[in-house]
Motif scaffolding. Structure first.
Motif, PDB file in Angstrom:
ATOM      1  N   ASP A 101      37.596  47.290  30.958  1.00 29.26           N
ATOM      2  CA  ASP A 101      38.118  46.122  30.816  1.00 29.26           C
ATOM      3  C   ASP A 101      37.166  44.633  30.943  1.00 29.26           C
ATOM      4  O   ASP A 101      37.390  43.718  30.299  1.00 29.26           O
ATOM      5  CB  ASP A 101      39.304  45.860  31.717  1.00 29.26           C
TER       6      ASP A 101
ATOM      7  N   GLN B  78      42.446  41.686  37.052  1.00 31.30           N
ATOM      8  CA  GLN B  78      42.462  40.774  35.891  1.00 31.30           C
ATOM      9  C   GLN B  78      41.926  39.615  36.311  1.00 31.30           C
ATOM     10  O   GLN B  78      41.208  38.660  35.661  1.00 31.30           O
ATOM     11  CB  GLN B  78      43.706  40.761  35.213  1.00 31.30           C
TER      12      GLN B  78
ATOM     13  N   ASP C  40      38.617  37.784  35.149  1.00 30.09           N
ATOM     14  CA  ASP C  40      38.592  36.215  34.285  1.00 30.09           C
ATOM     15  C   ASP C  40      37.864  35.315  35.004  1.00 30.09           C
ATOM     16  O   ASP C  40      37.057  34.673  34.544  1.00 30.09           O
ATOM     17  CB  ASP C  40      39.897  35.724  34.363  1.00 30.09           C
TER      18      ASP C  40
END
Length: 183
Positions: A106, A146, A150
């Motif tokens: 990811d 996540q 970011d």
């Protein structure tokens, strides 16, 4: 083993984690604090050494108590002839150069989508990349992970080479710890 750094010899009990994902798939041990104090970092640190005479290389994880713990996988357990409850003998030394961290998929995707972040990532040191990966992987919730990915891309794109405000030892934030021991 690398003889340039001081070798640490100690004994520790092999423990069963309360949550392994699979029964008997891995065990762990906690390093004595005096051994951890001799390591170059309070965060993730790669060592090479022997477990009951069997050679290995592994990355130690911080335990949040200014020490480290070692995950002993099934393969290493079988090869060294050890099992839960055994008191094992270890000799360890830090590696000369920390290996590149395995970048999670990811994070790789996010870096690929941000050329500015990827350029700064590529220009950072191995230790800085290790801390970025550790910060992201230490998230407990998918939403937090996540958000960290970011934020990492934003910080990197703005030129920041090191993750700020992350305690890689877990001591001050209590975000890191050794696994809970099974009853």
């Amino acid at each position: 083993m690398n003889q340039a750094a001081a070798e640490s010899r100690f004994e520790a009990e092999l423990l069963r984690p309360a949550k392994t994902g699979q029964t008997g798939s891995w065990t762990f041990l906690i390093l004595p604090k005096s051994v951890s104090e001799r390591l170059p970092r309070r965060g993730r640190t790669t060592v090479e050494g022997t477990l009951n005479g069997y050679p290995f290389q592994a990355t130690l994880e911080p335990d949040g108590q200014l020490s480290h713990w070692l995950r002993v996988g099934k393969e290493l357990s079988e090869a060294s002839g050890v099992r839960v409850g055994d008191v094992v003998s270890l000799a360890i030394v830090p590696v000369k150069q920390e290996p590149e961290p395995k970048v999670p998929a990811d994070l790789q995707e996010a870096l690929a989508a941000s050329p500015e972040a990827k350029a700064v990532w590529d220009a950072t040191t191995t230790l800085a990349r290790l801390d970025w990966v550790h910060w992201i992987e230490s998230a407990k919730q998918p939403k937090t992970r996540q958000r960290r990915i970011d934020n990492a891309c934003d910080m990197l794109a703005s030129g920041k080479r090191r993750v700020c405000c992350f305690d890689p030892s877990g001591f001050y934030s209590k975000s890191l710890s050794a696994p809970q021991v099974a009853d």
